[in-house]
Design an enzyme around this catalytic site. Structure first.
Site, PDB file in Angstrom:
ATOM      1  N   ASP A 190       0.851  -1.200   0.000  1.00 12.58           N
ATOM      2  CA  ASP A 190       0.000   0.000   0.000  1.00 12.58           C
ATOM      3  C   ASP A 190       0.885   1.248   0.000  1.00 12.58           C
ATOM      4  OD1 ASP A 190      -2.235  -1.587   0.168  1.00 12.58           O
ATOM      5  OD2 ASP A 190      -2.647  -1.193   2.270  1.00 12.58           O
TER       6      ASP A 190
ATOM      7  N   ARG B 115      -0.927  -0.648  -8.821  1.00 17.59           N
ATOM      8  CA  ARG B 115      -2.343  -0.368  -8.557  1.00 17.59           C
ATOM      9  C   ARG B 115      -2.511   1.147  -8.568  1.00 17.59           C
ATOM     10  NH1 ARG B 115      -3.305  -0.961  -2.536  1.00 17.59           N
ATOM     11  NH2 ARG B 115      -3.480  -3.190  -2.871  1.00 17.59           N
TER      12      ARG B 115
HETATM   13  P1  FAD Z   1     -14.370   8.461  -5.586  1.00 22.79           P
HETATM   14  O1  FAD Z   1     -13.921   9.710  -6.251  1.00 22.79           O
HETATM   15  O2  FAD Z   1     -14.361   8.378  -4.094  1.00 22.79           O
HETATM   16  O3  FAD Z   1     -15.822   8.093  -6.070  1.00 22.79           O
HETATM   17  C1  FAD Z   1     -16.088   8.102  -7.466  1.00 22.79           C
HETATM   18  C2  FAD Z   1     -17.391   7.390  -7.720  1.00 22.79           C
HETATM   19  O4  FAD Z   1     -17.293   6.013  -7.300  1.00 22.79           O
HETATM   20  C3  FAD Z   1     -18.570   7.964  -6.962  1.00 22.79           C
HETATM   21  O5  FAD Z   1     -19.100   9.089  -7.603  1.00 22.79           O
HETATM   22  C4  FAD Z   1     -19.495   6.765  -6.970  1.00 22.79           C
HETATM   23  O6  FAD Z   1     -20.109   6.631  -8.237  1.00 22.79           O
HETATM   24  C5  FAD Z   1     -18.555   5.605  -6.772  1.00 22.79           C
HETATM   25  N1  FAD Z   1     -18.404   5.298  -5.333  1.00 22.79           N
HETATM   26  C6  FAD Z   1     -17.342   5.587  -4.555  1.00 22.79           C
HETATM   27  N2  FAD Z   1     -17.556   5.155  -3.298  1.00 22.79           N
HETATM   28  C7  FAD Z   1     -18.800   4.617  -3.281  1.00 22.79           C
HETATM   29  C8  FAD Z   1     -19.607   4.008  -2.284  1.00 22.79           C
HETATM   30  N3  FAD Z   1     -19.194   3.872  -1.010  1.00 22.79           N
HETATM   31  N4  FAD Z   1     -20.811   3.539  -2.636  1.00 22.79           N
HETATM   32  C9  FAD Z   1     -21.260   3.651  -3.909  1.00 22.79           C
HETATM   33  N5  FAD Z   1     -20.535   4.226  -4.905  1.00 22.79           N
HETATM   34  C10 FAD Z   1     -19.337   4.699  -4.591  1.00 22.79           C
HETATM   35  N6  FAD Z   1      -5.369   4.981  -1.223  1.00 22.79           N
HETATM   36  C11 FAD Z   1      -4.098   5.268  -0.891  1.00 22.79           C
HETATM   37  O7  FAD Z   1      -3.742   6.437  -0.717  1.00 22.79           O
HETATM   38  N7  FAD Z   1      -3.176   4.248  -0.729  1.00 22.79           N
HETATM   39  C12 FAD Z   1      -3.484   2.944  -0.952  1.00 22.79           C
HETATM   40  O8  FAD Z   1      -2.627   2.065  -0.816  1.00 22.79           O
HETATM   41  C13 FAD Z   1      -4.820   2.637  -1.355  1.00 22.79           C
HETATM   42  N8  FAD Z   1      -5.183   1.370  -1.639  1.00 22.79           N
HETATM   43  C14 FAD Z   1      -6.424   1.136  -2.127  1.00 22.79           C
HETATM   44  C15 FAD Z   1      -6.773  -0.162  -2.522  1.00 22.79           C
HETATM   45  C16 FAD Z   1      -7.995  -0.405  -3.114  1.00 22.79           C
HETATM   46  C17 FAD Z   1      -8.341  -1.787  -3.573  1.00 22.79           C
HETATM   47  C18 FAD Z   1      -8.939   0.671  -3.280  1.00 22.79           C
HETATM   48  C19 FAD Z   1     -10.262   0.443  -3.926  1.00 22.79           C
HETATM   49  C20 FAD Z   1      -8.619   1.930  -2.851  1.00 22.79           C
HETATM   50  C21 FAD Z   1      -7.384   2.182  -2.258  1.00 22.79           C
HETATM   51  N9  FAD Z   1      -7.050   3.458  -1.829  1.00 22.79           N
HETATM   52  C22 FAD Z   1      -5.752   3.712  -1.467  1.00 22.79           C
HETATM   53  C23 FAD Z   1      -8.096   4.511  -1.666  1.00 22.79           C
HETATM   54  C24 FAD Z   1      -8.198   5.442  -2.866  1.00 22.79           C
HETATM   55  O9  FAD Z   1      -7.064   6.265  -2.929  1.00 22.79           O
HETATM   56  C25 FAD Z   1      -9.466   6.323  -2.788  1.00 22.79           C
HETATM   57  O10 FAD Z   1      -9.399   7.117  -1.643  1.00 22.79           O
HETATM   58  C26 FAD Z   1     -10.755   5.555  -2.741  1.00 22.79           C
HETATM   59  O11 FAD Z   1     -10.723   4.413  -3.547  1.00 22.79           O
HETATM   60  C27 FAD Z   1     -11.910   6.449  -3.222  1.00 22.79           C
HETATM   61  O12 FAD Z   1     -11.702   6.832  -4.580  1.00 22.79           O
HETATM   62  P2  FAD Z   1     -12.528   6.195  -5.812  1.00 22.79           P
HETATM   63  O13 FAD Z   1     -11.562   6.021  -6.955  1.00 22.79           O
HETATM   64  O14 FAD Z   1     -13.176   4.939  -5.404  1.00 22.79           O
HETATM   65  O15 FAD Z   1     -13.546   7.267  -6.273  1.00 22.79           O
END
Ligand code: FAD
Length: 278
Positions: free
Chosen positions: A107, A158
């Site tokens: 991560d 990732r």
């Molecule tokens: P967002 O901009 O949060 O959401 C975009 C769209 O996605 C929304 O408009 C909606 O349509 C949909 N959506 C999002 N959340 C929801 C919900 N709860 N319910 C329904 N629809 C939803 N971050 C790090 O900094 N370091 C890491 O190592 C890290 N590892 C990760 C590993 C994985 C597998 C994932 C999925 C995320 C990780 N993250 C990590 C977190 C990441 O950086 C984001 O903060 C997080 O994924 C939210 O961004 P998003 O791309 O999902 O989109």
């Protein structure tokens, strides 16, 4: 015991519960990325304890089989103690996992940790010729260069938007700009990477865009989402794509649950609804 409201986002307190959850995901064609909850240890003892817990988990995964891998936070295995401790502990986990053919994700934490994390990742990926992957964050301005540089490294990347509040000197703080950066990084990765790209996002627009880029470039990709977030979509997407769910477990679940709720208030409603509807 984890209260039902938090169990939407956390698989349980024990490795056995995490592996049970992984088995249920595998039955629905979704892989499991297991993460033992823990971070920011400032003493060597807890970092060594989590290192050992991951090594035991790797044994359990190898014994059980299935599509299951692990994801480790740098500060969980000693980065706050010192870079040397971090590297020793991470190597101990990755070496053990490589011998048992278990993939290890690293991560990414806040921007002050990026150099040390990427240096450790790069060395381990070259040493093991893959078998390890790292997370890169679209909100950091440096990430375009990192994506380009890591194209020659035999591991996986990732791409996420970035979960940490970063200063404007190093990061895009405007959400629309982060989304734009994410798209640009997808384009670059799909053009340059032959080992595959992991799309770590719940965003339907980004997943759609990755699918278009796959059709254009033929680059393999997988979709990664968090446990408890858009789970129905995860199962639907698994019909046509490789999908992995990030599955936290362990007794430090409270702060993780608060973070999910702080990030998106609807998550509380969603978790409450899941409890009420069983
Ligand atoms: P967002 O901009 O949060 O959401 C975009 C769209 O996605 C929304 O408009 C909606 O349509 C949909 N959506 C999002 N959340 C929801 C919900 N709860 N319910 C329904 N629809 C939803 N971050 C790090 O900094 N370091 C890491 O190592 C890290 N590892 C990760 C590993 C994985 C597998 C994932 C999925 C995320 C990780 N993250 C990590 C977190 C990441 O950086 C984001 O903060 C997080 O994924 C939210 O961004 P998003 O791309 O999902 O989109």
């Amino acid at each position: 015991m984890i209260p039902p409201i938090a169990s939407t986002f956390v698989a349980g307190e024990t490795p056995a519960e995490a592996l049970d959850h992984a088995r249920r995901l595998n039955d629905r064609d979704v892989g499991a990325i297991l993460n033992l909850l823990g971070e920011h240890y400032d003493a060597p003892g807890p970092a060594a304890a989590d290192r050992d817990a991951y090594r035991d988990l790797v044994e359990d995964i190898a014994g059980a089989g299935g599509d299951v891998c692990i994801s480790v936070k740098p500060s969980q295995v000693g980065l706050d103690v010192g870079e040397e401790t971090f590297r020793e502990n991470l190597s101990a986990v990755v070496d053990h996992a490589a011998e048992r053919d278990v993939f290890v994700w690293v991560d990414m934490e806040d921007h002050t940790t990026t150099d040390a994390t990427l240096a450790a990742y790069e060395d381990l990926a070259r040493e093991h010729d893959g078998g390890v992957g790292v997370c890169l964050q679209a909100n950091l301005e440096r990430t375009r260069e990192d994506v380009a540089r890591l194209a020659d490294v035999p591991g996986k990347v990732r791409l996420v938007k970035g979960a940490y509040d970063e200063p404007s000197e190093v990061a895009y703080t405007d959400k629309a700009r982060v989304n734009e950066a994410y798209r640009e990084l997808l384009e670059l990765a799909f053009e340059r990477y032959d080992g595959g790209v992991a799309v770590g996002s719940h965003d339907p627009e980004m997943i759609e865009y990755a699918t278009e880029l796959h059709d254009e470039h033929g680059t393999d990709f997988e979709i990664q989402m968090l446990m408890g977030v858009r789970e129905d979509a995860q199962y639907d997407l698994a019909a046509d794509h490789e999908v992995w769910q990030y599955v936290p477990y362990g007794d430090r679940w409270l702060s993780y649950f608060y973070r999910r709720v702080a990030e998106r208030k609807e998550n509380l409603l969603f978790a409450a609804r899941a409890v009420l509807t069983g």
